[in-house]
Design a protein around this motif. Structure first.
Motif, mmCIF file in Angstrom:
data_model
loop_
_atom_site.group_PDB
_atom_site.id
_atom_site.type_symbol
_atom_site.label_atom_id
_atom_site.label_comp_id
_atom_site.label_asym_id
_atom_site.label_seq_id
_atom_site.Cartn_x
_atom_site.Cartn_y
_atom_site.Cartn_z
ATOM 1 N N PRO A 42 -1.473 33.265 1.401
ATOM 2 C CA PRO A 42 -0.045 32.365 2.385
ATOM 3 C C PRO A 42 0.545 32.917 4.207
ATOM 4 C CG PRO A 42 0.321 32.202 0.401
ATOM 5 C CD PRO A 42 -0.769 33.320 0.308
ATOM 6 N N ALA A 43 0.707 33.549 4.046
ATOM 7 C CA ALA A 43 1.637 33.766 5.200
ATOM 8 C C ALA A 43 0.817 34.198 6.759
ATOM 9 C CB ALA A 43 2.176 35.307 5.086
ATOM 10 N N THR A 44 -0.438 35.570 6.337
ATOM 11 C CA THR A 44 -1.463 34.983 7.447
ATOM 12 C C THR A 44 -2.188 34.179 7.846
ATOM 13 O OG1 THR A 44 -1.817 37.423 6.358
ATOM 14 C CG2 THR A 44 -4.102 35.819 7.938
ATOM 15 N N VAL A 45 -2.244 32.539 6.579
ATOM 16 C CA VAL A 45 -2.529 31.483 7.048
ATOM 17 C C VAL A 45 -1.454 30.911 8.007
ATOM 18 C CG1 VAL A 45 -4.434 32.008 6.109
ATOM 19 C CG2 VAL A 45 -2.972 30.888 5.100
ATOM 20 N N THR A 46 -0.648 31.379 8.596
ATOM 21 C CA THR A 46 0.491 30.759 9.352
ATOM 22 C C THR A 46 0.332 30.963 10.651
ATOM 23 O OG1 THR A 46 2.272 32.411 9.403
ATOM 24 C CG2 THR A 46 2.290 30.544 7.546
ATOM 25 N N VAL A 74 -3.749 28.230 -0.088
ATOM 26 C CA VAL A 74 -3.300 27.055 1.122
ATOM 27 C C VAL A 74 -2.416 26.518 0.513
ATOM 28 C CG1 VAL A 74 -4.377 25.598 2.944
ATOM 29 C CG2 VAL A 74 -5.288 27.550 2.599
ATOM 30 N N GLY A 75 -1.524 25.016 1.595
ATOM 31 C CA GLY A 75 -1.015 24.521 0.994
ATOM 32 C C GLY A 75 -0.702 23.417 2.024
ATOM 33 N N GLY A 76 1.078 23.802 1.894
ATOM 34 C CA GLY A 76 1.654 23.165 3.602
ATOM 35 C C GLY A 76 2.189 23.565 4.253
ATOM 36 N N GLN A 77 1.333 25.194 4.643
ATOM 37 C CA GLN A 77 1.627 25.638 6.063
ATOM 38 C C GLN A 77 0.910 24.712 7.394
ATOM 39 O OE1 GLN A 77 -0.570 26.757 3.242
ATOM 40 N NE2 GLN A 77 -0.218 28.936 3.401
ATOM 41 N N ILE A 113 -8.805 36.951 3.109
ATOM 42 C CA ILE A 113 -7.887 36.311 4.425
ATOM 43 C C ILE A 113 -6.633 36.736 4.326
ATOM 44 C CG2 ILE A 113 -7.919 35.572 6.540
ATOM 45 C CD1 ILE A 113 -9.695 33.583 6.019
ATOM 46 N N GLY A 114 -6.262 38.576 4.908
ATOM 47 C CA GLY A 114 -4.807 38.935 4.075
ATOM 48 C C GLY A 114 -4.910 39.611 3.677
ATOM 49 N N ASP A 115 -3.090 39.622 2.919
ATOM 50 C CA ASP A 115 -3.054 40.882 2.160
ATOM 51 C C ASP A 115 -2.966 40.181 0.688
ATOM 52 O OD1 ASP A 115 -1.911 42.843 1.315
ATOM 53 O OD2 ASP A 115 -0.150 42.510 1.676
#
Length: 329
Positions: A42-46, A74-77, A113-115
């Motif tokens: 979730p952090a990477t896709v911000t 994925v949510g409200g990013q 994607i990401g960690d």
């Protein structure tokens, strides 16, 4: 998933040509079992690059993975890339044909994607990687070695490589699909994409005047790639869009800006509207490109050509462009 016969049968032609399906209906049945599960940190896709990688992956994969695309994490990013005009990443993913879920199904091959940890079991999983001008995928069990600063074309490239590997695994095209790395260096295609390259420059300049010749699969890929780049708000970017044809439902299987139940409108208008919503200034040229075409000196001098017509390509040198990038098939 669209049910238009032309769209499905064009997509299925690959399996008929290779002899793995006797009829178009048999091939469509095969494609309907192709699916992809995507897990994201979730952090990477911000980040811009994280969103470019994810949205490119969903957009490209859902055109041949007719069983569906599921996305976990994925949510409200907030959307931070111009590739989407929706407010949240969930809305952007769903607008492109993905389904946001609490937990992706275990039976489908997976993109990471990401960690995010590698899944257990025998189903293959790929990890998107990017750094500098390089992007690609590696099996999820391999050590993670990339994800440094990169130009935004690199995560888009990683997503494209991932779609190719997942399709190859589903289709049985290559015994190593899921067990090999796949990627490319945009700056130096002859070098290993997994190794640092000290010659890669910082991205300091972006094109401001371009002429697109052909707005089918390649032309729309040009538009998608251009919109992924970090143009500032209010950038003075003028695009001349040239194509004589209309969009059709069958374009959905091949073209990144097409949608299911595609309206029949001129390609210049459809692609132009998409680009205008992302801040580009566009002009329309709705006739064929050929030996009669001459560029005015005040019009864009760099051309991106993506047509499958040899006669049109033969006329490129006489049109008055300063630079031509020719990618026609």
């Amino acid at each position: 998933m669209t049910t238009d016969p032309d769209h499905l049968h064009r997509t299925a032609k690959y399996f008929m040509d290779s002899g793995r399906a006797a009829t178009a209906d048999d091939a469509v049945d095969m494609l309907s079992r192709f699916g992809l599960a995507i897990r994201v940190d979730p952090a990477t896709v911000t980040t811009v690059n994280g969103q470019v990688g994810l949205l490119t992956l969903v957009n490209a994969a859902r055109r041949t993975m007719l069983g569906g695309i599921e996305v976990e994490g994925v949510g409200g990013q907030a959307v931070v890339t111009k590739l989407a005009t929706e407010a949240t990443l969930r809305e952007a993913v769903e607008a492109l044909g993905g389904t946001c879920v609490e937990k992706v199904r275990a039976a489908w091959p997976r993109a990471i994607i990401g960690d995010v940890g590698a899944p257990t079991g025998s189903t293959p999983a790929w990890r998107l990687q990017w750094a500098g001008w390089r992007g690609g995928v590696i099996p999820s069990t391999w050590p993670t070695a990339m994800m440094d600063d990169a130009i935004s074309l690199a995560p888009a490239l990683a997503a494209a490589a991932c779609v190719g590997e997942v399709f190859a695994w589903h289709a049985g095209d290559h015994d190593m699909a899921g067990r090999r790395a796949s990627g490319l260096s945009i700056w130096d295609p002859g070098k290993s994409w997994m190794e640092p390259n000290s010659t890669e420059p910082a991205l300091r300049h972006l094109p401001t005047h371009l002429w697109f010749i052909g707005l089918g699969n390649l032309g729309q890929a040009f538009a998608w790639a251009l919109a992924s780049l970090p143009y500032p708000e209010g950038a003075d970017a003028l695009l001349m869009l040239q194509d004589f044809d209309s969009m059709a439902v069958s374009n959905d299987s091949t073209s990144l800006l097409a949608v299911p139940e595609q309206p029949t409108v001129m390609k210049t208008r459809w692609v132009g509207d998409w680009l205008q919503r992302r801040g580009f200034d566009v002009r329309h040229e709705e006739r064929r490109f050929g030996a009669w075409t001459r560029r005015h000196h005040l019009e864009p001098g760099a051309a991106l050509c993506g047509v499958d017509n040899a006669a049109a390509r033969a006329a490129l040198e006489e049109a008055g462009f300063d630079l031509v990038v020719e990618a026609g098939l």
